[in-house]
Scaffold this motif. Structure first.
Motif, PDB file in Angstrom:
ATOM      1  N   HIS A 420     -12.725  -4.207  -5.342  1.00 39.03           N
ATOM      2  CA  HIS A 420     -13.757  -2.450  -5.270  1.00 39.03           C
ATOM      3  C   HIS A 420     -12.955  -1.519  -4.790  1.00 39.03           C
ATOM      4  CE1 HIS A 420     -16.038  -6.842  -4.193  1.00 39.03           C
ATOM      5  NE2 HIS A 420     -16.964  -5.517  -4.906  1.00 39.03           N
ATOM      6  N   VAL A 421     -13.787  -0.679  -5.011  1.00 40.90           N
ATOM      7  CA  VAL A 421     -13.129   0.764  -5.088  1.00 40.90           C
ATOM      8  C   VAL A 421     -13.915   1.578  -4.470  1.00 40.90           C
ATOM      9  CG1 VAL A 421     -12.567   1.152  -7.445  1.00 40.90           C
ATOM     10  CG2 VAL A 421     -10.992   1.973  -5.771  1.00 40.90           C
ATOM     11  N   SER A 433      -7.169   3.431 -13.317  1.00 38.80           N
ATOM     12  CA  SER A 433      -5.527   2.936 -12.370  1.00 38.80           C
ATOM     13  C   SER A 433      -5.909   2.652 -10.711  1.00 38.80           C
ATOM     14  CB  SER A 433      -4.252   4.263 -13.043  1.00 38.80           C
ATOM     15  OG  SER A 433      -3.208   2.993 -11.823  1.00 38.80           O
ATOM     16  N   VAL A 434      -5.933   1.867  -9.964  1.00 38.15           N
ATOM     17  CA  VAL A 434      -5.806   0.737  -9.016  1.00 38.15           C
ATOM     18  C   VAL A 434      -5.026   0.882  -8.219  1.00 38.15           C
ATOM     19  CG1 VAL A 434      -7.977  -0.696  -7.662  1.00 38.15           C
ATOM     20  CG2 VAL A 434      -8.599   1.356  -9.462  1.00 38.15           C
ATOM     21  N   LYS A 435      -4.763   0.732  -7.489  1.00 39.17           N
ATOM     22  CA  LYS A 435      -3.389  -0.332  -6.276  1.00 39.17           C
ATOM     23  C   LYS A 435      -3.961  -1.446  -5.444  1.00 39.17           C
ATOM     24  CE  LYS A 435       0.746   0.059  -4.128  1.00 39.17           C
ATOM     25  NZ  LYS A 435       1.747   0.579  -2.937  1.00 39.17           N
ATOM     26  N   VAL A 436      -4.212  -2.572  -5.563  1.00 39.16           N
ATOM     27  CA  VAL A 436      -3.941  -3.649  -4.474  1.00 39.16           C
ATOM     28  C   VAL A 436      -4.148  -3.134  -3.740  1.00 39.16           C
ATOM     29  CG1 VAL A 436      -5.018  -6.184  -4.780  1.00 39.16           C
ATOM     30  CG2 VAL A 436      -4.590  -4.484  -6.966  1.00 39.16           C
ATOM     31  N   THR A 437      -4.319  -3.398  -2.482  1.00 42.75           N
ATOM     32  CA  THR A 437      -3.522  -3.074  -1.226  1.00 42.75           C
ATOM     33  C   THR A 437      -4.528  -4.284  -0.253  1.00 42.75           C
ATOM     34  OG1 THR A 437      -6.401  -1.655  -0.987  1.00 42.75           O
ATOM     35  CG2 THR A 437      -4.142  -0.332  -1.539  1.00 42.75           C
ATOM     36  N   GLY A 438      -5.672  -5.015  -0.481  1.00 43.57           N
ATOM     37  CA  GLY A 438      -6.192  -5.934   0.170  1.00 43.57           C
ATOM     38  C   GLY A 438      -7.073  -7.133  -0.620  1.00 43.57           C
ATOM     39  N   LYS A 439      -7.245  -8.308  -0.140  1.00 43.39           N
ATOM     40  CA  LYS A 439      -8.124  -9.217  -0.893  1.00 43.39           C
ATOM     41  C   LYS A 439      -9.370  -9.526   0.772  1.00 43.39           C
ATOM     42  CE  LYS A 439      -5.612 -13.429  -0.104  1.00 43.39           C
ATOM     43  NZ  LYS A 439      -5.655 -14.102  -0.233  1.00 43.39           N
ATOM     44  N   SER A 440     -10.243  -9.838   0.223  1.00 40.55           N
ATOM     45  CA  SER A 440     -11.043 -10.997   1.002  1.00 40.55           C
ATOM     46  C   SER A 440     -11.339 -11.979   0.548  1.00 40.55           C
ATOM     47  CB  SER A 440     -12.815 -10.092   1.249  1.00 40.55           C
ATOM     48  OG  SER A 440     -13.066  -9.698  -0.421  1.00 40.55           O
ATOM     49  N   THR A 441     -11.700 -12.829   0.634  1.00 43.37           N
ATOM     50  CA  THR A 441     -12.396 -14.462  -0.024  1.00 43.37           C
ATOM     51  C   THR A 441     -12.249 -14.119  -1.410  1.00 43.37           C
ATOM     52  OG1 THR A 441     -13.127 -15.201   1.987  1.00 43.37           O
ATOM     53  CG2 THR A 441     -12.899 -16.356   0.372  1.00 43.37           C
ATOM     54  N   ASN A 442     -13.629 -13.214  -2.031  1.00 44.34           N
ATOM     55  CA  ASN A 442     -13.594 -13.935  -3.594  1.00 44.34           C
ATOM     56  C   ASN A 442     -13.388 -12.461  -4.608  1.00 44.34           C
ATOM     57  OD1 ASN A 442     -14.649 -16.081  -3.618  1.00 44.34           O
ATOM     58  ND2 ASN A 442     -16.665 -15.634  -2.106  1.00 44.34           N
ATOM     59  N   SER A 443     -12.148 -11.424  -3.203  1.00 44.32           N
ATOM     60  CA  SER A 443     -12.725 -10.575  -4.518  1.00 44.32           C
ATOM     61  C   SER A 443     -10.948  -9.365  -3.983  1.00 44.32           C
ATOM     62  CB  SER A 443     -13.562  -9.675  -4.442  1.00 44.32           C
ATOM     63  OG  SER A 443     -13.890  -8.193  -2.923  1.00 44.32           O
ATOM     64  N   LEU A 444     -10.588  -8.650  -4.430  1.00 43.60           N
ATOM     65  CA  LEU A 444      -9.446  -7.788  -3.911  1.00 43.60           C
ATOM     66  C   LEU A 444     -10.280  -6.359  -3.931  1.00 43.60           C
ATOM     67  CD1 LEU A 444      -6.710  -8.637  -6.877  1.00 43.60           C
ATOM     68  CD2 LEU A 444      -6.980  -9.498  -4.676  1.00 43.60           C
ATOM     69  N   VAL A 445      -9.586  -5.434  -2.715  1.00 43.32           N
ATOM     70  CA  VAL A 445      -9.889  -4.086  -2.432  1.00 43.32           C
ATOM     71  C   VAL A 445      -9.101  -3.354  -3.122  1.00 43.32           C
ATOM     72  CG1 VAL A 445     -10.442  -3.087  -0.621  1.00 43.32           C
ATOM     73  CG2 VAL A 445     -10.465  -5.268  -0.709  1.00 43.32           C
ATOM     74  N   GLY A 446      -9.087  -1.944  -3.744  1.00 47.64           N
ATOM     75  CA  GLY A 446      -7.740  -1.565  -4.033  1.00 47.64           C
ATOM     76  C   GLY A 446      -8.520   0.439  -3.720  1.00 47.64           C
ATOM     77  N   GLU A 447      -7.584   0.720  -4.413  1.00 43.56           N
ATOM     78  CA  GLU A 447      -7.707   2.397  -3.877  1.00 43.56           C
ATOM     79  C   GLU A 447      -7.355   2.881  -5.525  1.00 43.56           C
ATOM     80  OE1 GLU A 447      -3.469   3.756  -1.604  1.00 43.56           O
ATOM     81  OE2 GLU A 447      -4.824   3.087  -0.615  1.00 43.56           O
ATOM     82  N   LEU A 448      -7.681   4.507  -5.565  1.00 40.52           N
ATOM     83  CA  LEU A 448      -6.948   5.027  -7.110  1.00 40.52           C
ATOM     84  C   LEU A 448      -5.482   5.541  -6.849  1.00 40.52           C
ATOM     85  CD1 LEU A 448     -10.674   7.391  -6.995  1.00 40.52           C
ATOM     86  CD2 LEU A 448     -10.279   4.816  -8.152  1.00 40.52           C
ATOM     87  N   ALA A 449      -5.023   4.968  -7.610  1.00 36.77           N
ATOM     88  CA  ALA A 449      -3.666   5.247  -8.664  1.00 36.77           C
ATOM     89  C   ALA A 449      -3.725   6.597  -9.261  1.00 36.77           C
ATOM     90  CB  ALA A 449      -3.092   4.475  -7.884  1.00 36.77           C
ATOM     91  N   GLY A 450      -3.999   7.677  -9.042  1.00 38.12           N
ATOM     92  CA  GLY A 450      -3.531   8.320 -10.429  1.00 38.12           C
ATOM     93  C   GLY A 450      -4.692   8.936 -10.966  1.00 38.12           C
TER      94      GLY A 450
END
Ligand code: 5AD
Ligand code: SF4
Length: 467
Positions: A420-421, A433-450
């Protein structure tokens, strides 16, 4: 086409092939004036697209039919007809028995006859209780119409494409060879045409489906037989197709060309679903898997020598007849050896008509439950460790769905993890392009990178159930 659009509702159970089939059923009935709805009570035609792979499938269908009977009755009081169709693998396996037990079913149709639906629906309107579970000689896919552009857009930028159906492996626990029939591959010309059309309508990712997808051997454009690697290569050359995946594979059919494709084809995602089912040679033999534990481990090592950055996924069955604690530990040991990014695991479920159902020494339910819990704990530990290892990494993500909150979008990492972003200015169909910054039990959380890498969507994907 009739004047007032009728509404159809499809409820799919089981595997991704059923999801694909459900879409094709909508596509084939839409020229007959049917529109898809996600409200069952509002539907003039309800399809239960069933799965027979594990236990209680049949009971589940009958209990669903019980609920449908009430809906059909209530609509009838309002002067509305409701046609009830049972499709999928339970329809194939049970056939006439369904109409005998549930008289309100108008039509039972097996997976090989979906192209005949317009005619079958008419027959059932004239005289309810039609059953078609033939394996017809004609090519179903040649007769199934393509999705409209509007429906493809509504289904989003990631699409399924069935390239192969059926199975000749006859694992002793499995109903698939009986319900889906023997292995057949679609011709490459037909597949490329379907893929091109999907790409023109905004599809960016294709997941090739088959019960034994890596056994694909379809007629190629050059008159020769193409394997899956060759087919993938041709699909990758289609404008707009940015990502390719395939599922499900059998260890016996994993050839070196496919392994090399994982090294050489940037469009081919670094993810492999390769079920082993058990880690015990004794059990693998009783399952008729046609490979040993060592074959599997060596195969994984070889694939990783071609593509070290590969997320491996698998299927596991615990409590197959005769499985001892030592056999089960062999399975845990394979899991420890391989390191799975994700997996599906099941208690063995006897399927009527399969050889394993008649084997003596069936394992007690409590033992199966206890083993499944231990196996799943280990797999979950590995999945979480894999997800954690992705934090800090940057991936190209195809945004394929709306997110959970305002301004958020969802997509899949190359390894098929949900990501999710926050991307309020982007839209479904963009690759970013997404940088992964964290996670929850079933998914990753990211922020736009570029910058946005690709925004080729012809129109915004609508992403609704109905279109
Ligand atoms: N019992 C339990 N699991 C089963 N599967 C297939 N048949 C059975 C069965 N009888 C599982 C296998 C297969 C997946 C699709 O379902 O792991 O790979
Ligand atoms: Fe079933 Fe085995 Fe064929 Fe997979 S390979 S579909 S488990 S028979």
């Amino acid at each position: 086409m009739s004047d007032t659009p009728k509404k159809m509702f499809v409820k799919s159970f089981g595997c991704q092939m059923n999801v694909y089939d459900a879409q094709r059923m909508v596509d084939v009935l839409s020229p007959e004036g049917y529109m898809e709805t996600d409200n069952q009570a509002d539907a003039d035609l309800v399809v239960l697209n069933t799965c027979h792979i594990r236990e209680k499938a049949v009971e589940k269908v009958y209990s669903d039919l019980g609920r449908l009977r009430k809906i059909k009755h209530a609509r009838g009081e309002d002067g509305k007809d409701t046609m009830v169709v049972v499709a999928g693998c339970v329809a194939q396996a049970e056939g006439k028995e369904i109409v005998r037990r549930a008289g309100m079913v108008d039509l039972v149709v097996g997976p090989q006859s979906y192209h005949r639906l317009p005619e079958l629906v008419k027959q059932a309107q004239a005289k309810p209780g039609v059953v078609d579970t033939e394996f017809p000689l004609e090519d179903k896919f040649a007769h199934l119409p393509a999705a409209s552009r509007q429906r493809t857009l509504a289904r989003g930028p990631s699409a399924f494409l069935t390239v192969q159906e059926g199975c000749d492996k006859f694992c002793t626990f499995c109903v698939v060879p009986y319900t889906r029939g023997s292995e057949t591959s679609r011709g490459a010309g037909q597949l490329l045409a379907e893929a091109k059309r999907l790409a023109e309508d905004g599809v960016r990712e294709l997941t090739l489906l088959g019960q034994n997808v890596n056994a694909y051997h379809g007629g190629g454009l050059d008159g020769k037989t193409w394997n899956l690697a060759r087919l993938l290569e041709a699909l990758a050359n289609i404008d707009g197709i940015e990502r390719l995946r395939y599922t499900t594979s059998h260890p016996r059919d994993m050839d070196e060309e496919l392994m090399a494709a994982h090294r050489d084809m940037p469009q081919l995602m670094p993810y492999l679903h390769l079920p082993v089912q058990s880690g015990s040679d004794r059990i693998l033999n009783a399952m008729n898997r046609q490979h040993t534990r060592m074959d599997y481990l060596q195969l994984i090592a070889k694939i990783r020598s071609y593509q070290p950055d590969l997320a491996v996924s698998g299927d596991f069955i615990v409590g197959f007849p005769g499985e001892t604690e030592a056999d089960f530990r062999d399975t845990l040991n394979v899991i420890e050896n391989v390191g799975y990014a994700s997996a599906f695991s099941f208690k063995y479920s006897p399927r009527p008509g399969t050889p394993a159902a008649d084997m003596r020494n069936q394992v007690a339910e409590e033992v199966k439950a206890e083993r499944l819990a231990r196996l799943q704990a280990l797999l979950e530990e590995q999945r979480q460790a894999f997800n954690t290892s992705c934090i800090g990494r940057t991936f190209d993500i195809l945004l394929d769905r709306p997110g959970r909150s305002e301004g958020q979008l969802g997509g899949r990492s190359p390894y098929l993890q949900a990501v999710h972003v926050d991307a309020p200015h982007l839209k479904v169909g963009d690759i970013v392009s997404v940088k992964v910054t964290g996670k929850s039990t079933n998914s990753l959380v990211g922020e736009l990178a570029g910058a946005l890498l690709l925004s080729p969507a012809p129109e915004a994907h609508i992403m609704e159930a109905s279109a």
